[in-house]
Design an enzyme around this catalytic site. Structure first.
Site, PDB file in Angstrom:
ATOM      1  N   HIS A 236      -4.525 -61.056 -31.671  1.00  0.00           N
ATOM      2  CA  HIS A 236      -5.434 -59.919 -31.482  1.00  0.00           C
ATOM      3  C   HIS A 236      -4.898 -58.650 -32.178  1.00  0.00           C
ATOM      4  CE1 HIS A 236      -7.345 -62.326 -28.310  1.00  0.00           C
ATOM      5  NE2 HIS A 236      -6.156 -62.523 -27.806  1.00  0.00           N
ATOM      6  N   ASP A 237      -3.633 -58.348 -31.953  1.00  0.00           N
ATOM      7  CA  ASP A 237      -3.082 -57.076 -32.434  1.00  0.00           C
ATOM      8  C   ASP A 237      -2.774 -57.084 -33.930  1.00  0.00           C
ATOM      9  OD1 ASP A 237      -1.287 -56.643 -29.279  1.00  0.00           O
ATOM     10  OD2 ASP A 237      -3.383 -56.306 -29.840  1.00  0.00           O
TER      11      ASP A 237
ATOM     12  N   ASP B 294       1.747 -52.392 -26.241  1.00  0.00           N
ATOM     13  CA  ASP B 294       2.340 -52.941 -25.003  1.00  0.00           C
ATOM     14  C   ASP B 294       2.993 -54.297 -25.289  1.00  0.00           C
ATOM     15  OD1 ASP B 294      -0.459 -54.592 -23.295  1.00  0.00           O
ATOM     16  OD2 ASP B 294      -0.116 -54.259 -25.452  1.00  0.00           O
TER      17      ASP B 294
ATOM     18  N   PHE C 204      -8.830 -57.529 -21.705  1.00  0.00           N
ATOM     19  CA  PHE C 204      -7.662 -57.074 -20.942  1.00  0.00           C
ATOM     20  C   PHE C 204      -7.339 -55.585 -21.128  1.00  0.00           C
ATOM     21  CE2 PHE C 204      -3.597 -57.679 -18.840  1.00  0.00           C
ATOM     22  CZ  PHE C 204      -2.747 -56.801 -19.476  1.00  0.00           C
ATOM     23  N   ASN C 205      -7.235 -55.098 -22.348  1.00  0.00           N
ATOM     24  CA  ASN C 205      -6.808 -53.708 -22.576  1.00  0.00           C
ATOM     25  C   ASN C 205      -7.788 -52.719 -21.923  1.00  0.00           C
ATOM     26  OD1 ASN C 205      -4.485 -54.315 -24.029  1.00  0.00           O
ATOM     27  ND2 ASN C 205      -5.541 -54.270 -26.004  1.00  0.00           N
TER      28      ASN C 205
ATOM     29  N   ASP D 188       1.578 -57.887 -29.899  1.00  0.00           N
ATOM     30  CA  ASP D 188       1.942 -56.524 -30.326  1.00  0.00           C
ATOM     31  C   ASP D 188       3.185 -56.571 -31.204  1.00  0.00           C
ATOM     32  OD1 ASP D 188       0.852 -56.441 -27.376  1.00  0.00           O
ATOM     33  OD2 ASP D 188       0.411 -54.462 -28.201  1.00  0.00           O
TER      34      ASP D 188
ATOM     35  N   ASN E 135       0.748 -55.513 -20.981  1.00  0.00           N
ATOM     36  CA  ASN E 135       1.234 -56.902 -20.918  1.00  0.00           C
ATOM     37  C   ASN E 135       2.453 -57.001 -20.007  1.00  0.00           C
ATOM     38  OD1 ASN E 135      -0.556 -58.202 -22.733  1.00  0.00           O
ATOM     39  ND2 ASN E 135       0.561 -57.338 -24.474  1.00  0.00           N
TER      40      ASN E 135
ATOM     41  N   THR F 180      -2.956 -50.904 -29.569  1.00  0.00           N
ATOM     42  CA  THR F 180      -3.124 -52.338 -29.270  1.00  0.00           C
ATOM     43  C   THR F 180      -2.808 -52.662 -27.808  1.00  0.00           C
ATOM     44  OG1 THR F 180      -0.858 -52.792 -29.999  1.00  0.00           O
ATOM     45  CG2 THR F 180      -2.613 -53.037 -31.648  1.00  0.00           C
TER      46      THR F 180
HETATM   47  O1  RIB Z   1      -6.985 -58.849 -24.855  1.00  0.00           O
HETATM   48  C1  RIB Z   1      -5.942 -58.952 -25.780  1.00  0.00           C
HETATM   49  C2  RIB Z   1      -5.125 -57.698 -25.785  1.00  0.00           C
HETATM   50  O2  RIB Z   1      -4.508 -57.509 -24.508  1.00  0.00           O
HETATM   51  C3  RIB Z   1      -3.956 -57.752 -26.787  1.00  0.00           C
HETATM   52  O3  RIB Z   1      -3.690 -56.465 -27.240  1.00  0.00           O
HETATM   53  C4  RIB Z   1      -2.818 -58.255 -25.944  1.00  0.00           C
HETATM   54  O4  RIB Z   1      -1.539 -57.865 -26.472  1.00  0.00           O
HETATM   55  C5  RIB Z   1      -3.077 -57.545 -24.648  1.00  0.00           C
HETATM   56  O5  RIB Z   1      -2.562 -56.221 -24.746  1.00  0.00           O
HETATM   57 CA    CA Z   2      -1.433 -55.572 -26.896  1.00  0.00          CA
END
Ligand code: RIB
Ligand code: CA
Length: 314
Positions: free
Chosen positions: A244-245, A14, A174-175, A19, A43, A128
């Protein structure tokens, strides 16, 4: 992965700043071959995440990787995007030129299924973003969890390390929070899951700061310029650039960067304060939920060096 073997991957994402950086990292890493990209709302709305994936490929002068648009919203809930973090276009307000790159005619679940069928038991799925596309793909193609080799995902907050708290709510990442029903389907699908959660990815030692950018000679390729612009936007607006990704992809590029433990994990799909929580179950009750391979620590310095050397060509 055997030494010298190139690992075929599909990236479901996303984009979103991190990403996009993960995609650049993949395109610059000889260990992996990106067979296809599927995009999901998360996102940013899916029209933007799709356009952004194409923008990154254009910047890297890549035109032979299919990009398939996926879900515009979670399975059962409205989308809550994060444009306030990633900028109005989802890529740090870069106002990139109109993309020329056409989207694949197939929707995301079909592209994933087609590629997995063409390369049975070979492809690693790297997710991701929210897991909506993957859940829909598994629901419409029940053999898919077995056709894929395994799956690595960025998701969850497991309260194993001090960084393992939620970032969307105090309890949820979040994801997973965005589409907990999809995450539940994926976690219980039978596919071998490796999870990179906030416990390692929210560690401030794996975020880029100005000191990292200041070390770099400004690269001259469009890909390096894009990576620098994305990183600079995140640092200017949020104090650091969270990775993160890219960290999730790095678990495939060099697993020795991480420590893992196998634990049974339950995804909470209520609509209260526990929504999207990824709860590690006591081992005695573990047979209620499948085990996943959970990253519990990372060699921060080696990861940053890998990322900078690959993405910024240093
Ligand atoms: O929590 C972080 C994740 O949520 C990452 O993948 C960021 O790109 C969002 O998608
Ligand atoms: Ca992401």
């Amino acid at each position: 992965m055997e030494k010298g073997n190139v690992q075929r991957i599909i990236m479901d994402m996303d984009p979103g700043i991190d990403d996009a950086l993960a995609l650049i990292l993949a395109l610059k890493s000889p260990e992996v071959q990106v067979m296809g990209i599927s995009t999901v709302a998360g996102n940013a709305p899916v029209a933007l995440t799709s356009a952004n994936a194409c923008q990154v490929l254009e910047a890297c002068n890549i035109h032979n990787i299919p990009v398939a648009k996926g879900a515009a919203s979670p399975l059962e809930r409205p989308l809550e995007h994060a444009l306030s973090y990633h900028g109005p276009d989802g890529l740090g307000k870069l106002a990139l030129p109109e993309r020329k790159f056409p989207l694949d005619p197939e929707p995301a679940p079909e592209l994933i299924s087609q590629l997995a069928s063409q390369h049975p038991h070979e492809i690693v799925l790297v997710a991701t973003g929210p897991l909506t596309n993957i859940a829909q793909a598994f629901q419409s193609h029940p053999q898919l969890p077995k056709l894929l080799s395994r799956m690595i995902l960025m998701g969850g907050a497991y309260h194993i390390t001090p960084f393992g708290r939620g970032n969307k709510t105090p309890l949820a990442e979040f994801n997973i929070w965005q589409d907990p029903e999809a995450a539940f389907i994926v976690f219980t699908s039978g596919i071998d899951v490796t999870a990179i959660g906030l416990d390692v990815s929210a560690n401030p030692e794996v975020c880029l700061s100005n000191k990292h950018l200041n070390q770099l000679e400004t690269g001259h390729s469009p890909a390096i310029s894009l990576a620098i612009q994305l990183t600079e936007y995140a640092i200017q607006h949020h104090g650091c650039c969270e990775l993160h990704d890219p960290l999730t992809l790095a678990s495939l590029l060099d697993p020795s960067l991480f420590g893992f433990m196998s634990v049974p994990v339950e995804v909470i799909t209520t609509s209260d304060e526990e929504r999207g929580m990824t709860r590690i179950l006591p081992l005695g009750l573990g047979n209620r939920m499948p085990f996943i391979h959970l990253a519990i620590d990372v060699d921060e310095a080696r990861f940053i060096q890998l990322f900078l050397s690959r993405v910024f060509g240093r």
